[in-house]
Structures are given as structure tokens and as C-alpha cells.
Design an enzyme around this catalytic site. Structure first.
Site, short mmCIF file in Angstrom:
data_model
loop_
_atom_site.label_atom_id
_atom_site.label_comp_id
_atom_site.label_asym_id
_atom_site.label_seq_id
_atom_site.Cartn_x
_atom_site.Cartn_y
_atom_site.Cartn_z
N SER A 554 16.14 -25.71 26.56
CA SER A 554 16.09 -24.66 25.55
C SER A 554 14.81 -23.85 25.73
O SER A 554 14.60 -23.26 26.79
CB SER A 554 16.21 -25.27 24.16
OG SER A 554 16.50 -24.29 23.20
N ASP A 640 27.56 -22.27 23.50
CA ASP A 640 26.22 -22.42 22.94
C ASP A 640 25.79 -21.16 22.20
O ASP A 640 25.64 -20.11 22.81
CB ASP A 640 25.23 -22.72 24.09
CG ASP A 640 23.83 -23.04 23.60
OD1 ASP A 640 23.55 -22.84 22.41
OD2 ASP A 640 23.02 -23.48 24.43
N HIS A 675 25.12 -26.11 22.74
CA HIS A 675 23.69 -26.28 23.00
C HIS A 675 23.31 -27.74 23.22
O HIS A 675 22.47 -28.04 24.06
CB HIS A 675 22.89 -25.73 21.82
CG HIS A 675 21.44 -25.52 22.11
ND1 HIS A 675 21.00 -24.56 23.00
CD2 HIS A 675 20.33 -26.15 21.66
CE1 HIS A 675 19.67 -24.61 23.07
NE2 HIS A 675 19.25 -25.56 22.26
#
Length: 702
Positions: A554, A640, A675
């Protein structure tokens, strides 16, 4: 010599130049076409993805599979090792609340948790008395992806709100279950943030709804038995730059509406004595001022940085009039001691703080003001504060672990100061802490500050530079990566790896200033700190540049992209999970879910030319150059909503086109997840085994 041999020709994404001019500067993006025009709808129905984009992602997956074909046996071995360290039929220690105690358990082979309750004073080890309230494996049946959002019981214990996401897009559906019969009521609430807050009577609840851009912009009040279309709008946040959540109090006296971005807060309160009233503002939002509230009977306790309290202080205010003009200091600001969170109970105020990089739990007697601490003596460790489910209690719960010490769960009596060990994490395949060493070392950064680095390795690992190293980093949003027990990384450590966590600027590892020195105009400190950690580990012969595999996900994936551009020669490989690498384009697109709320973290390049220039100076995608990149593994999730799939897809296409080296640049897109990757506990282990297999292969240790 390359460890990747006989690879097929990698996919070459077509270049379809798109130009964009901002602040008098024109950029060209050759791979903008990978961003689906219908991304909002596609998150809810992945089958409508543009066929050309799908074909490209599938070609990337095929190339990735070919490159990793020779690691399949290793992946299975790693998976078996990691699974062997998990107690498959594990159960939590139930938390007492009213007439019951609530907990979760898994069954052998099960992917999802099961929620249960037992009578309050029953023997928690007696499995025959468990009343199973929700079976996650049953609900997940037949679905490629399934993530539970938990089960929240009503005050009278008759019903529970539970939520699920079956796309990976984080649009959660809420249902209501009769806890006596196990049957769901007809109520069905779509497109929520994942949870609800019961009104005291158990006949209605509050929830936050997501708009088409995946932002929690509205709070609704739902009355059982009515359709969602009739739910009353309680509050709508008009500013797209703010996140919003709804919560409740232990005393069931207030509903909290928490509105915030990364630097500013605002609370609105709704008394449960009048559910139809308009929520009232506590303290109007003021840029740079944060505060959090918790109930304390006749007072609220307020954790805030107001008045220059950079590392936060705790105030109190009367329930009848909690406005800022009535805030009174209870726990003063102590520079260098960061207060992370607070909880209040009938006779005690408690908070979790971090000093000198280590956490401790502080407890204050509300009547006498006497304080004491719960702390530990290891060089590096992690604490978790669970608190209690009841307000009128003297017992709280906390957890402790270190890189070598498995997780331990304690009940703690705040009056007698007695710790009761409830549970120690079991490692069925065996674990001897004496075989390992954990250390906290400090790497000098470019400007002289010392960057903490936590290390784990076997006692017999040679520290002569020959050991490979997985160096992990994050460094954003003030998030601190704890030095906690991680059974998965033992599969690397047992193969001679040094496992390292770089506690770089952008987190709050050394206080709030540590965070501020790694955001906005100081963002590049984050990247330089990580490179400094690699330099230190190389110089001190914990490893060498030829053995360091960097990993981050991320915002940590942005870190990976940045250091790959800055110092590719110092890393043997890069693992970038759901990497936020297309920073400039994303921050210029205010329709994306997280863009407006993220401007206080990165800057607003739409309005500010300075922010534009600064982001452009480090944005990984925009700074890919003609240089020899190390092997890279990028991982994305099709649905995501946080880091969209096209960010790693575009980045990989550009790096592969620009690199002057022969190392493979790989992209793995999970076509059934978002995600967080796979949702099941063993499915997630398969993904970690894949990443570790890449690291082991790159290190030449297969």
C-alpha cells in the site's frame, strides 16, 4: 547470475499516450488506458471489466506464473510450515458482557471465524456449551471472496448486526440475526462501511453508507422491519475530504459521529434519549486540531493535540456541555511521550502511550489521580490494549508479544495490579524462543537522526554479510509497525534470513514529530530512511546489498517504488504489495475514493503548484528511469478501492519498458480480491508463501 531462466517474452502493454497539463506543465501517460472508465461499477461487478484490460492482466498473470513455476514445490512447503504453526481449532478467550461472554473460534480446516457466546460464568474451555451465533465458513460457501465485518450484539443480547463483503471492493452488506434462533431478519442494508451501532432498545441501529465514489458520506438510522429506502438520514458530510464513522458508548448514552481526515477532527453527538434529534457538534473542525472522545459517566474524556500538544494530552468536559470552552486538562502533554489511545471505565482512565519507541499502558485512578504503568523489559516488543466490554469494571485485557515471544493474553486488575495470564499463543509445530535473537538497532539517516530497525534471526545465523535479509517498511499515516510475534516470518528466518523492520519516518515510532517529518514536503525522508537502514545492515554485515529483498504494501508499496528508483543497486529484489505508486495521477483525480481525504498526507497538486512539483519529484511511476532495476514482484487486487489495480499494472508496464537490466518485472493481479488480498486465513497464507518463495528464489536459497 540470474535465478530466472528460460522465461517467455513478457507482455508489452501498448502505449496510448494521454497528455495532461497542470500549472503550465504537460505530462504524457502512455498507460492511462489501463484505468477502466467504469471502475465504480466494475468494483461491484468485476465481470464488466473492459476485455482489453482483462486480457492484459491475464497475460501478466501468465508471465508471472511462468517466472515462478519452479517455486511451486517451495510454495507448498512454505504454506505447510506456516499452516503448521497455526492452531487450526483456535479459540479466543470470551469477553464478558452482561449475562454472556462472547468470543470466536475456528475449526480445523476452516477459513472463516465462527462467533459464539456462553453464559457469563461458564467454563470457557467447555466447547459443549457454546452457542454458535454466526458460522463464517457456512456464509462464505461457494464464494471466491468473502470477508466478515464482525457481529455486534444488541444491548439486550437478542439480536446481532453482521456484515460481509463478497467482492473485495469493501462495499459491505449488513444483516440482522436473531441470536436465539440463528435466523436472519428480512432487513438487508447495502453499500455500507461494514458495521452498525445499536440503539439501546435493540429495535434500530445507525450505520454509515458509502457513495458511488466509495466514501462514507452519510449516516442513517434504520428501524428494524422497514426497507433501507425509508432509513432516516441523520447526517451528511458534504466535504469529500473527510472520512466519517459512527460508533457507540459503553454506557449506551450516546451515538458518536466521528468526522476526520489525517490532521483534523470533528465529533457530533446524538443522545440515545432522543434518537430523532439532530446530532450536536462538540468542537467545530479546525485545520490541524485532532480530538477523540470516550464516555466517562458525567464527563467525556478527550484525547487531543489542541494547544500545541504535539504528542497529545487528555482533557475532560462535562457531558451536559462538552464544548472546547469547558475542556479541562487531566493528563498533560509530555513532549516525546505520544498518547496513542484512551479508554475510560467507572473508576479508572487508561491510555496507551509510546516513549522511546516502546509502548506502555498507563492507568489512572479517577478519584485519587494516582497513576501506574504496565510495561515490559524486552529490547523491542508489542502491546495491544483490548480494554473491557463493560463500563463498571476493574479488569481490563491486554496482549503482549515480541519478535521471539508468542502472543500472551492477560486480564489485569487495575486495583490489585494483578496480571492473570489467560492464554499463550500455541505453535503446534513447535517454537523455542531460545533459538532466536531479536534486536533493536539504530541506522544513521542522511540528516543525522537515528532510524530504529528491529531484527530477528536465528542464533546460528552468520553475521558476516552472507545472510539474506527481508527488509520491511511502511512509513505513512502515522502508522507504527509493531515488533510483535509473527510465525510466518520464521519460514525465512529458519532458512538463514535476517528479518528486519525499518521504523522509518512517516510512522509515529518516535513520536508525532516522527510522523510529521515523513509527510507532505518532507515525504522523501521516508525513502531516505529506508535506504539508510539498508546501508546500515550492509555496513554492519547483518546482510549485504546483494542479499536484501525489500518489501512493503500500500503506502509501503510507494516506498518500494521510490527506493527502486533511488537506489536499485542496493536491493536484490523488491516485493510491492498493492503499491500506491501512481501518486501524482491519483492525487490529481478527485473522483477516486481516497483522494480528497489524502491531500493532508501528500498534498493537493490540483490547487498547489508546489505540491504538484513535490509529488512529481518522487512519485514512483513518474520517476521510472532508464536504469537496471532488480527483480520486482508487484501484487494487485482487481476490486481494490484503496490502491486501484491499474497503479501496479501501469508501473510494471513502465518499469519493464525502461529497465536496462534483464531482471524480470512481475505483476500478479488477484482477479477475485481487493486491497487485503485473499480473505480466508489459509488463502492468505498461500499468498504469503508465494511472496516468500520469490524472496528465497531471488536470494538464491532454493
Amino acid at each position: 547470475m540470474s535465478v530466472f531462466k528460460n522465461l517467455p517474452t513478457p507482455p508489452a502493454a501498448p502505449k496510448k499516450p494521454v497528455t495532461d497539463t497542470r500549472h503550465g506543465i504537460t505530462r504524457t501517460d502512455d498507460y492511462a488506458w489501463l484505468r477502466a472508465d467504469n471502475w465504480q461499477a466494475m468494483f461491484k461487478d468485476p465481470s464488466i471489466l473492459d476485455p482489453e484490460i482483462r486480457k492484459h492482466l491475464e497475460a501478466e498473470n501468465a508471465y508471472m506464473n511462468a517466472a515462478m513455476e519452479d517455486t511451486k514445490a517451495l510454495q507448498k512447503t512454505l504454506f505447510a510450515e506456516m499452516r503448521g504453526r497455526i492452531k487450526e481449532d483456535d479459540s479466543s478467550v470470551p469477553m464478558k458482557d452482561g449475562a454472556y461472554a462472547y468470543g470466536t473460534f475456528f475449526v480445523t480446516g476452516g477459513e472463516q471465524p465462527r462467533y459464539f457466546r456462553i453464559p457469563r460464568e461458564a467454563n470457557a474451555k467447555d466447547e459443549t456449551i457454546r452457542s454458535v451465533l454466526l458460522d463464517g465458513d457456512k456464509e462464505a460457501g461457494g464464494k471466491a471472496y468473502f470477508r466478515l465485518a464482525g457481529l455486534d450484539h444488541s444491548t439486550d443480547h437478542s439480536r446481532g448486526i453482521w456484515g460481509y463483503d463478497d467482492k473485495g471492493s469493501e462495499f459491505f452488506t449488513l444483516k440482522v440475526r436473531d441470536l436465539a434462533t440463528g435466523e436472519d431478519l428480512p432487513d438487508r442494508i447495502e453499500n455500507t462501511g461494514g458495521g452498525g451501532v445499536w440503539a439501546p432498545d435493540g429495535k434500530s441501529f445507525f450505520y454509515s453508507a458509502l457513495d458511488e465514489n466509495h466514501r462514507p458520506s452519510k449516516v442513517f438510522h434504520h428501524i428494524l422491519g422497514r426497507p433501507q429506502s425509508e432509513d432516516r438520514l441523520v447526517y451528511e458530510e458534504k466535504d469529500a475530504g473527510f472520512f466519517m464513522g459512527v460508533g457507540g458508548s459503553l454506557l449506551d448514552d450516546f451515538i458518536y459521529i466521528d468526522i476526520h481526515d489525517h490532521e483534523t477532527s470533528e465529533y457530533r453527538l446524538l443522545s440515545t434519549k432522543d434518537l430523532m434529534a439532530e446530532p450536536r457538534v462538540v468542537a467545530k473542525r479546525q485545520t490541524g486540531i485532532e480530538y477523540e472522545m470516550t464516555e466517562g459517566g458525567d464527563v467525556f474524556y478527550i484525547l487531543t493535540n489542541d494547544g500545541g500538544a504535539k504528542d497529545f494530552k487528555i482533557m475532560e468536559a462535562p457531558v451536559e456541555n462538552p464544548g472546547k470552552e469547558n475542556w479541562r486538562e487531566v493528563v498533560p502533554h509530555k513532549p516525546g511521550t505520544l498518547i496513542l489511545s484512551q479508554m475510560a471505565y467507572a473508576r479508572h482512565l487508561i491510555w496507551l502511550e509510546r516513549k522511546d519507541g516502546l509502548p506502555q499502558i498507563m492507568i489512572r485512578d479517577r478519584k485519587t489521580g494516582e497513576e501506574h504503568a504496565i510495561a515490559f523489559a524486552e529490547e523491542a516488543y508489542s502491546l495491544g490494549l483490548s480494554g473491557a466490554a463493560e463500563y463498571d469494571t476493574d479488569t481490563i485485557r491486554f496482549s503482549y508479544s515480541s519478535m521471539t515471544t508468542p502472543n500472551q493474553l492477560y486480564d489485569y486488575n487495575m486495583v490489585t495490579r494483578k496480571r492473570t495470564l489467560l492464554k499463550t499463543q500455541e505453535v503446534p509445530s513447535g517454537h523455542n524462543p531460545e533459538d532466536y535473537v531479536t534486536r533493536r538497532v539504530f541506522a544513521p539517516a542522511w540528516d543525522g537522526v537515528e532510524v530504529p530497525v528491529t531484527l530477528l534471526y536465528r542464533k546460528d545465523t552468520p553475521l558476516d554479510g552472507s545472510a539474506p535479509c527481508l527488509l520491511y517498511g511502511y512509513g505513512a499515516y502515522g502508522i507504527t509497525i509493531p515488533a510483535g510475534f509473527n510465525t510466518n516470518c520464521l519460514s525465512l528466518v529458519d532458512r538463514g534470513f535476517v528479518y528486519a523492520i525499518a521504523h522509518i519516518r512517516g510512522g509515529k515510532d518516535k513520536g508525532f514529530q516522527w510522523y510529521e517529518d515523513g509527510k507532505m514536503g518532507k515525504k522523501t525522508n521516508t525513502f531516505k530512511d529506508f535506504v539508510a537502514a539498508a546501508d546500515y545492515l550492509n555496513q554492519q554485515k547483518f546482510t549485504s546489498y546483494t542479499g536484501i529483498i525489500a518489501e512493503g504494501g500500500s503506502a509501503g508499496g510507494m516506498l518500494m517504488g521510490a527506493v527502486a528508483n533511488m537506489a536499485p543497486e542496493k536491493f536484490a529484489g523488491i516485493i510491492a504489495a498493492v503499491p500506491f505508486v501512481d501518486v501524482l495521477n491519483t492525487m490529481l483525480d478527485d473522483t477516486l475514493p481516497l483522494t480528497p481525504p489524502e491531500w493532508p498526507e501528500w498534498g493537493n497538486p490540483i490547487d498547489s503548484k508546489d505540491d504538484y512539483h513535490h509529488i512529481a519529484s518522487y512519485s514512483p511511476y513518474d520517476n521510472v528511469g532508464e536504469k537496471a532495476y532488480p527483480p520486482i514482484l508487484a501484487l494487485g487486487g482487481l476490486t481494490d478501492p484503496r490502491v486501484t489495480y491499474w497503479e501496479p499494472a501501469k508501473w510494471v508496464a513502465k518499469v519493464r519498458d525502461k529497465t536496462t537490466g534483464a531482471a524480470p518485472i512481475l505483476l500478479k493481479t488477484n482477479m477475485d480480491a481487493g486491497h487485503g488480498g485473499a480473505s480466508g486465513r489459509f488463502q492468505r497464507l498461500e499468498e504469503i508463501a508465494f511472496e516468500y518463495a520469490f524472496a528465497i528464489k531471488v536470494a538464491g536459497k532454493m
